[in-house]
Design a protein around this motif. Structure first.
Motif, mmCIF file in Angstrom:
data_model
loop_
_atom_site.group_PDB
_atom_site.id
_atom_site.type_symbol
_atom_site.label_atom_id
_atom_site.label_comp_id
_atom_site.label_asym_id
_atom_site.label_seq_id
_atom_site.Cartn_x
_atom_site.Cartn_y
_atom_site.Cartn_z
ATOM 1 N N PHE A 19 0.866 -1.187 0.000
ATOM 2 C CA PHE A 19 0.000 0.000 0.000
ATOM 3 C C PHE A 19 0.898 1.231 0.000
ATOM 4 O O PHE A 19 1.547 1.547 0.995
ATOM 5 C CB PHE A 19 -0.881 -0.058 1.249
ATOM 6 N N ARG A 20 0.988 1.897 -1.140
ATOM 7 C CA ARG A 20 1.923 3.019 -1.346
ATOM 8 C C ARG A 20 3.317 2.619 -0.861
ATOM 9 O O ARG A 20 3.857 1.628 -1.321
ATOM 10 C CB ARG A 20 1.417 4.305 -0.692
ATOM 11 N N ASN A 21 3.901 3.357 0.114
ATOM 12 C CA ASN A 21 5.285 3.056 0.495
ATOM 13 C C ASN A 21 5.414 1.853 1.437
ATOM 14 O O ASN A 21 6.518 1.416 1.736
ATOM 15 C CB ASN A 21 5.940 4.293 1.143
ATOM 16 N N GLY A 56 6.241 11.918 11.893
ATOM 17 C CA GLY A 56 7.310 11.490 10.982
ATOM 18 C C GLY A 56 7.563 12.572 9.969
ATOM 19 O O GLY A 56 6.712 13.431 9.727
ATOM 20 N N GLU A 57 8.733 12.493 9.360
ATOM 21 C CA GLU A 57 9.064 13.563 8.411
ATOM 22 C C GLU A 57 8.269 13.421 7.116
ATOM 23 O O GLU A 57 7.554 12.418 6.921
ATOM 24 C CB GLU A 57 10.571 13.597 8.162
ATOM 25 N N ASN A 58 8.427 14.384 6.235
ATOM 26 C CA ASN A 58 7.701 14.362 4.958
ATOM 27 C C ASN A 58 8.008 13.060 4.223
ATOM 28 O O ASN A 58 9.151 12.640 4.158
ATOM 29 C CB ASN A 58 8.119 15.546 4.063
ATOM 30 N N GLY A 59 6.983 12.443 3.684
ATOM 31 C CA GLY A 59 7.165 11.218 2.898
ATOM 32 C C GLY A 59 7.316 9.961 3.732
ATOM 33 O O GLY A 59 7.595 8.880 3.193
ATOM 34 N N SER A 60 7.118 10.053 5.055
ATOM 35 C CA SER A 60 7.334 8.854 5.881
ATOM 36 C C SER A 60 6.109 7.932 5.891
ATOM 37 O O SER A 60 6.188 6.798 6.353
ATOM 38 C CB SER A 60 7.712 9.259 7.307
ATOM 39 N N GLY A 61 4.970 8.395 5.395
ATOM 40 C CA GLY A 61 3.804 7.513 5.305
ATOM 41 C C GLY A 61 2.686 7.832 6.281
ATOM 42 O O GLY A 61 1.841 6.972 6.572
ATOM 43 N N LYS A 62 2.638 9.052 6.770
ATOM 44 C CA LYS A 62 1.594 9.427 7.740
ATOM 45 C C LYS A 62 0.212 9.466 7.085
ATOM 46 O O LYS A 62 -0.735 8.833 7.551
ATOM 47 C CB LYS A 62 1.897 10.828 8.335
ATOM 48 N N THR A 63 0.116 10.213 5.985
ATOM 49 C CA THR A 63 -1.183 10.326 5.307
ATOM 50 C C THR A 63 -1.633 8.957 4.796
ATOM 51 O O THR A 63 -2.828 8.654 4.775
ATOM 52 C CB THR A 63 -1.073 11.349 4.145
ATOM 53 N N THR A 64 -0.666 8.131 4.414
ATOM 54 C CA THR A 64 -1.003 6.801 3.891
ATOM 55 C C THR A 64 -1.727 5.944 4.939
ATOM 56 O O THR A 64 -2.629 5.178 4.601
ATOM 57 C CB THR A 64 0.287 6.111 3.376
ATOM 58 N N ILE A 65 -1.363 6.106 6.195
ATOM 59 C CA ILE A 65 -2.071 5.350 7.257
ATOM 60 C C ILE A 65 -3.534 5.812 7.313
ATOM 61 O O ILE A 65 -4.465 4.994 7.359
ATOM 62 C CB ILE A 65 -1.386 5.556 8.631
ATOM 63 N N ALA A 106 -5.151 1.859 -8.715
ATOM 64 C CA ALA A 106 -3.831 1.430 -9.202
ATOM 65 C C ALA A 106 -2.729 2.384 -8.720
ATOM 66 O O ALA A 106 -1.590 1.972 -8.522
ATOM 67 C CB ALA A 106 -3.844 1.353 -10.720
ATOM 68 N N ASP A 107 -3.090 3.656 -8.479
ATOM 69 C CA ASP A 107 -2.090 4.620 -7.982
ATOM 70 C C ASP A 107 -1.621 4.262 -6.571
ATOM 71 O O ASP A 107 -0.540 4.661 -6.150
ATOM 72 C CB ASP A 107 -2.687 6.043 -7.893
ATOM 73 N N ILE A 108 -2.494 3.580 -5.832
ATOM 74 C CA ILE A 108 -2.208 3.295 -4.427
ATOM 75 C C ILE A 108 -1.293 2.073 -4.292
ATOM 76 O O ILE A 108 -0.520 1.954 -3.349
ATOM 77 C CB ILE A 108 -3.541 3.071 -3.667
ATOM 78 N N VAL A 109 -1.392 1.162 -5.280
ATOM 79 C CA VAL A 109 -0.558 -0.049 -5.244
ATOM 80 C C VAL A 109 0.905 0.362 -5.268
ATOM 81 O O VAL A 109 1.303 1.242 -6.044
ATOM 82 C CB VAL A 109 -0.862 -0.936 -6.483
ATOM 83 N N ASN A 110 1.704 -0.250 -4.406
ATOM 84 C CA ASN A 110 3.134 0.043 -4.394
ATOM 85 C C ASN A 110 3.708 -0.100 -5.801
ATOM 86 O O ASN A 110 3.367 -1.035 -6.525
ATOM 87 C CB ASN A 110 3.845 -0.922 -3.424
ATOM 88 N N HIS A 111 4.580 0.835 -6.158
ATOM 89 C CA HIS A 111 5.091 0.901 -7.540
ATOM 90 C C HIS A 111 5.626 -0.428 -8.062
ATOM 91 O O HIS A 111 5.540 -0.702 -9.254
ATOM 92 C CB HIS A 111 6.213 1.943 -7.645
ATOM 93 N N ASP A 112 6.199 -1.255 -7.178
ATOM 94 C CA ASP A 112 6.825 -2.499 -7.660
ATOM 95 C C ASP A 112 5.885 -3.705 -7.592
ATOM 96 O O ASP A 112 6.315 -4.838 -7.794
ATOM 97 C CB ASP A 112 8.073 -2.818 -6.808
ATOM 98 N N THR A 168 1.604 14.714 12.253
ATOM 99 C CA THR A 168 2.438 15.925 12.248
ATOM 100 C C THR A 168 3.883 15.575 11.914
ATOM 101 O O THR A 168 4.339 14.463 12.180
ATOM 102 C CB THR A 168 2.372 16.670 13.604
ATOM 103 N N THR A 169 4.563 16.536 11.324
ATOM 104 C CA THR A 169 6.003 16.345 11.081
ATOM 105 C C THR A 169 6.804 16.878 12.265
ATOM 106 O O THR A 169 8.001 16.629 12.365
ATOM 107 C CB THR A 169 6.459 17.163 9.844
ATOM 108 N N ASP A 170 6.124 17.613 13.142
ATOM 109 C CA ASP A 170 6.830 18.370 14.160
ATOM 110 C C ASP A 170 6.941 17.618 15.486
ATOM 111 O O ASP A 170 6.073 17.715 16.349
ATOM 112 C CB ASP A 170 6.074 19.706 14.355
#
Ligand SMILES: Nc1ncnc2c1ncn2[C@@H]1O[C@H](COP(=O)(O)OP(=O)(O)OP(=O)(O)O)[C@@H](O)[C@H]1O
Ligand SMILES: [Mg+2]
Length: 371
Positions: free
Chosen positions: A11-13, A30-39, A58-64, A343-345
């Motif tokens: 699921f995404r990353n 977590g920092e930007n891109g760590s997967g917060k919104t994905t949860i 299909a966009d949500i499926v992990n790229h590989d 949050t990233t902070d």
């Protein structure tokens, strides 16, 4: 409802990830891109079988990979446990399972796990065109009234059908409003009537909830009001007749445009700040505070109209409001409803005494390298 745990596969990353949650407050850091919104997206897909970020699975499926899976265990107010699972594969499409049984219709899922999502992407509600605001109220009404959701689907199907009839007539140069179109329009008007009446009532009931939330979190002195610019603006008693007449009168125009140019699909919810539309006059801060008030009101409104507790998914709330108000909101909501805040902070946590020893919350730390 309270979600106890979540498993994401491809699921995404996330290739495989398991999370367990606190029944009250969950802070995802977590920092930007760590997967917060994905949860939050994973939770939303279980609740509505649909993402708030993408219409394309299909966009949500992990790229590989070629498929994704999401599993979650939920606990209802009467200790009723529900296991939800959504599987999507690029070859076989999407399948939803409730307690391991395949779900036949999406409608059986709606409202089971009531959720409210607030994310910076929602800024189109106050700042964008009418469709974002229609989605906003359609989503609320669908979660509290299955009949509304059913009639909305019916209306959309009938509208598509009508538009394809218009295209076919145009091709054959049939310009006359005939009994076939009239019969189709009767069906369209029947569904439209339900939508229109529900929207009238919604405005009456929702406005005060929105206004009181706005007053609590805002320094803005101007009052806020929601108004509906109905495409077919008439007393609800006369709606059906008026709509049918409009459809008939505008038939030639509709043929020319190739689409239906009046009806509830064109209603516009207007958000007024003072007596001006916020979309045209709102400052950045005013947009943000109105958005948060709308979402808080959405949660309270849904909560008051069905038996299950609403789950609040607050993505990057701290980017929308000042810290003091965010904390007030988070504390208030999480006392009654399960709440997720990203949050990233990480400094915020120390600054406001959020720590691992507090039994009323859980902090989930993410790092970019996880897979
Ligand atoms: N289909 C995909 N396959 C693999 N990775 C993906 C896919 N879609 C998105 N990603 C990546 O997943 C990561 C997590 O995204 P997410 O939006 O959850 O991050 P975030 O922690 O919310 O970041 P931010 O703080 O910037 O909002 C990002 O690096 C994104 O590029
Ligand atoms: Mg994010």
């Amino acid at each position: 409802m309270v979600v106890r745990n979540l498993k994401l596969v491809n699921f995404r990353n996330y290739l495989t990830a398991n999370f367990t949650f606190h029944p009250q407050l969950n802070l995802i850091v977590g920092e930007n891109g760590s997967g917060k919104t994905t949860i939050l997206e994973g939770l939303q897909i279980l609740a509505l079988s649909k993402s708030f970020r993408s219409n394309v699975d299909a966009d949500i499926v992990n790229h590989d990979e070629s498929y994704y899976q999401v599993f979650g265990e939920f606990e209802g107010n009467n200790d009723s446990n529900v296991t939800l699972n959504v599987n999507f594969s690029k070859n076989d499409g999407k399948k939803v399972f409730i307690n391991k049984y395949p779900l036949k219709r999406r409608i059986d899922m709606v409202g089971k796990v009531p959720t409210v999502i607030l994310s910076p992407d929602n800024q189109n509600i106050t700042g964008g065109g009418p469709s974002g605001r229609r989605d906003f109220f359609n989503r609320i009404l669908s979660q509290i009234d299955l009949e509304y959701f059913t009639q909305l689907i019916e209306y959309r199907a009938r509208l598509l059908q009508r538009n394809s009839i218009l295209a076919a007539y145009r091709l054959k140069r049939k310009m006359k409003y005939d009994t076939y179109v009239e019969t189709q329009d009767e069906l369209l008007a029947k569904a439209a009537d339900y939508l229109q009446k529900s929207r009238y009532k919604f405005l009456e009931d929702f406005n005060p909830v929105f206004q009181s939330n706005f007053e609590q979190i805002s320094h803005v002195k101007k009052p806020v009001t929601l108004k509906m610019q109905f495409s077919v603006n008439t007393d609800s008693e006369d709606f059906r007749e008026t709509f049918l007449r409009k459809l008939r009168d505008r038939f030639a125009k509709d043929l020319e445009f190739g689409r239906t140019t009046c009806g509830p699909h064109l209603d516009n919810l207007v958000i007024l700040l003072g007596d001006k539309e916020i979309r045209q006059v709102g400052s950045q801060g005013e947009h943000k505070v109105v958005l948060v008030a709308l979402k808080m009101a959405e949660g309270q409104f849904i909560q008051s109209r069905q038996p299950e507790s609403v789950i609040f998914l607050l993505d990057d709330l701290f980017a929308l409001l000042d810290e003091r108000h965010c904390l007030k909101i988070v504390n208030e909501i999480s006392r009654k409803n399960q709440t997720f805040v990203t949050t990233t902070d990480a400094n915020l946590l120390n600054k406001y005494g959020f720590d691992e020893s507090n039994s009323e919350m859980k902090i989930i730390h993410l790092s970019v390298a996880r897979s």
